[in-house]
Design a protein around this motif. Structure first.
Motif, PDB file in Angstrom:
ATOM      1  N   UNK A 248       7.258 -22.359  84.486  1.00  0.00           N
ATOM      2  CA  UNK A 248       8.066 -21.601  85.558  1.00  0.00           C
ATOM      3  C   UNK A 248       7.523 -21.952  87.039  1.00  0.00           C
ATOM      4  N   UNK A 249       8.309 -21.418  87.893  1.00  0.00           N
ATOM      5  CA  UNK A 249       7.662 -21.593  89.611  1.00  0.00           C
ATOM      6  C   UNK A 249       6.817 -20.498  89.836  1.00  0.00           C
ATOM      7  N   UNK A 250       6.332 -20.369  90.909  1.00  0.00           N
ATOM      8  CA  UNK A 250       5.258 -19.257  91.524  1.00  0.00           C
ATOM      9  C   UNK A 250       5.962 -17.968  91.951  1.00  0.00           C
ATOM     10  N   UNK A 251       7.378 -17.777  91.712  1.00  0.00           N
ATOM     11  CA  UNK A 251       7.938 -16.798  92.295  1.00  0.00           C
ATOM     12  C   UNK A 251       8.188 -15.735  91.417  1.00  0.00           C
ATOM     13  N   UNK A 252       8.017 -15.898  90.178  1.00  0.00           N
ATOM     14  CA  UNK A 252       8.529 -14.791  89.101  1.00  0.00           C
ATOM     15  C   UNK A 252       7.375 -13.614  89.227  1.00  0.00           C
ATOM     16  N   UNK A 253       7.973 -12.423  88.919  1.00  0.00           N
ATOM     17  CA  UNK A 253       6.999 -11.353  89.097  1.00  0.00           C
ATOM     18  C   UNK A 253       7.359 -10.392  87.906  1.00  0.00           C
ATOM     19  N   UNK A 254       6.543  -9.836  87.016  1.00  0.00           N
ATOM     20  CA  UNK A 254       6.653  -9.089  85.869  1.00  0.00           C
ATOM     21  C   UNK A 254       7.750  -9.213  85.125  1.00  0.00           C
ATOM     22  N   UNK A 255       7.911 -10.720  84.815  1.00  0.00           N
ATOM     23  CA  UNK A 255       8.876 -11.332  83.778  1.00  0.00           C
ATOM     24  C   UNK A 255      10.231 -11.453  84.457  1.00  0.00           C
ATOM     25  N   UNK A 256      10.315 -11.117  85.778  1.00  0.00           N
ATOM     26  CA  UNK A 256      11.547 -11.248  86.568  1.00  0.00           C
ATOM     27  C   UNK A 256      11.806 -12.286  87.539  1.00  0.00           C
ATOM     28  N   UNK A 257      12.842 -12.994  87.588  1.00  0.00           N
ATOM     29  CA  UNK A 257      13.043 -14.023  88.628  1.00  0.00           C
ATOM     30  C   UNK A 257      12.946 -13.339  90.085  1.00  0.00           C
ATOM     31  N   UNK A 258      12.358 -14.344  90.767  1.00  0.00           N
ATOM     32  CA  UNK A 258      12.187 -13.921  92.326  1.00  0.00           C
ATOM     33  C   UNK A 258      13.690 -13.658  92.971  1.00  0.00           C
ATOM     34  N   UNK A 259      14.887 -13.866  92.453  1.00  0.00           N
ATOM     35  CA  UNK A 259      16.012 -13.647  93.147  1.00  0.00           C
ATOM     36  C   UNK A 259      16.248 -12.126  93.167  1.00  0.00           C
ATOM     37  N   UNK A 260      15.738 -11.333  92.265  1.00  0.00           N
ATOM     38  CA  UNK A 260      15.765  -9.865  92.197  1.00  0.00           C
ATOM     39  C   UNK A 260      15.441  -9.122  93.554  1.00  0.00           C
ATOM     40  N   UNK A 261      14.310 -10.032  94.222  1.00  0.00           N
ATOM     41  CA  UNK A 261      13.801  -9.483  95.569  1.00  0.00           C
ATOM     42  C   UNK A 261      15.077  -9.554  96.579  1.00  0.00           C
ATOM     43  N   UNK A 262      15.793 -10.416  96.691  1.00  0.00           N
ATOM     44  CA  UNK A 262      16.672 -10.872  97.430  1.00  0.00           C
ATOM     45  C   UNK A 262      18.027  -9.987  97.368  1.00  0.00           C
ATOM     46  N   UNK A 263      18.449  -9.850  96.228  1.00  0.00           N
ATOM     47  CA  UNK A 263      19.568  -8.978  96.171  1.00  0.00           C
ATOM     48  C   UNK A 263      19.350  -8.181  94.679  1.00  0.00           C
ATOM     49  N   UNK A 264      20.043  -6.922  94.791  1.00  0.00           N
ATOM     50  CA  UNK A 264      19.808  -6.069  93.681  1.00  0.00           C
ATOM     51  C   UNK A 264      20.866  -6.435  92.492  1.00  0.00           C
ATOM     52  N   UNK A 265      20.342  -6.912  91.372  1.00  0.00           N
ATOM     53  CA  UNK A 265      21.238  -7.176  89.914  1.00  0.00           C
ATOM     54  C   UNK A 265      20.928  -6.158  89.024  1.00  0.00           C
ATOM     55  N   UNK A 266      22.014  -5.853  88.319  1.00  0.00           N
ATOM     56  CA  UNK A 266      22.164  -5.009  87.341  1.00  0.00           C
ATOM     57  C   UNK A 266      22.807  -5.325  86.150  1.00  0.00           C
ATOM     58  N   UNK A 267      21.811  -5.661  84.929  1.00  0.00           N
ATOM     59  CA  UNK A 267      20.404  -5.517  84.856  1.00  0.00           C
ATOM     60  C   UNK A 267      19.727  -6.631  85.805  1.00  0.00           C
ATOM     61  N   UNK A 268      18.555  -6.409  86.110  1.00  0.00           N
ATOM     62  CA  UNK A 268      17.734  -7.439  86.724  1.00  0.00           C
ATOM     63  C   UNK A 268      17.738  -8.837  86.037  1.00  0.00           C
ATOM     64  N   UNK A 269      17.685  -9.952  86.639  1.00  0.00           N
ATOM     65  CA  UNK A 269      17.684 -11.231  86.089  1.00  0.00           C
ATOM     66  C   UNK A 269      16.126 -11.729  85.636  1.00  0.00           C
ATOM     67  N   UNK A 270      16.132 -11.821  84.265  1.00  0.00           N
ATOM     68  CA  UNK A 270      14.539 -12.241  83.824  1.00  0.00           C
ATOM     69  C   UNK A 270      14.328 -13.653  84.210  1.00  0.00           C
ATOM     70  N   UNK A 271      13.002 -14.047  84.098  1.00  0.00           N
ATOM     71  CA  UNK A 271      12.535 -15.272  84.308  1.00  0.00           C
ATOM     72  C   UNK A 271      12.850 -16.035  83.109  1.00  0.00           C
TER      73      UNK A 271
END
Length: 228
Positions: A160-183
């Motif tokens: 993986x890259x270094x942006x994932x957090x708690x099993x989630x892709x870092x794109x969740x920090x930029x835009x709200x996804x429902x459900x969140x996008x996993x890494x």
């Protein structure tokens, strides 16, 4: 309509090396229409593999099945039941079907017999997920049945890259996804760990030509009148 072409017999035999009881699972809808993955093609490939394994001096038991659509979970119940006791499954569906089947077979590796050319997976009524980009050179046999091109926002072939957090892709920090996008790469790691194939996780994949690729993460389409 999803179009796919069958991988070479040599590549399929290489993917299946080391397995002794193999289920071939076809899809009687999209890829059957393009004569690459339906019931008839399952029988033809099974015959070719039997001959190839016999010439190679390998004793392999091949089972055959086919369903209307591998990308719809409810249609996979019979396939999942048949797969019990098998060492591996060879899917003649598109990449979405391979992943839908792999999601149901936690401890059994699922390999693609086709290269998906050009696609979504029906997750439930009125909800479609893009789990396959139709890149034309399927990698699912090397990534635990989870596609990094469609399910990783950066389409990393070595993650993986270094942006994932708690099993989630870092794109969740930029835009709200429902459900969140996993890494995707954490999913790949966990899947390969379960299958006992983590040694392949650390193999470096070669670079690819991305000049004709799209530039977004995995897409999700929900029919407007569908109540979730």
């Amino acid at each position: 309509m999803i179009v796919g072409t069958r991988k070479s017999l040599a590549e399929i035999q290489e993917m299946l090396s080391g397995f002794h009881t193999i289920l071939l699972s076809g899809c009687d809808t999209c890829v059957a229409e393009c004569a690459s993955g339906g019931r008839r093609e399952v029988a033809e490939l099974a015959a070719a593999l039997k001959m190839g394994f016999r010439l190679a001096g390998r004793a392999v038991e091949l089972k055959e099945s086919s369903v209307d659509r591998q990308c719809i979970h409810e249609f996979l119940l019979d396939v999942v039941e048949m797969a019990q006791g098998c060492d591996a499954v060879l899917s003649l569906a598109c990449g979405a079907g391979v992943q839908a089947l792999a999601a149901r077979l936690e401890h059994i590796p699922v390999f693609p017999a086709l290269n998906t050319q050009f696609i979504g997976e029906t997750a439930e009524r009125g909800v479609w997920l893009e789990n396959c980009r139709g890149c034309g050179d399927c990698l699912l046999g090397y990534t635990g049945g989870i596609c990094p091109i469609s399910r990783c926002a950066k389409r990393l072939l070595n993650g993986p890259c270094g942006g994932a957090r708690n099993g989630l892709c870092e794109i969740n920090l930029v835009r709200e996804y429902d459900p969140p996008i996993p890494c995707a790469w954490e999913q790949i790691y966990n899947r390969m760990k379960t299958l006992g194939t983590l040694d392949r996780f650390f193999e470096v994949a070669p670079s690819r030509d991305w000049s004709n690729a799209h530039s977004s993460g995995p897409r999700r389409v929900v029919r407007p009148d569908q109540k979730l």
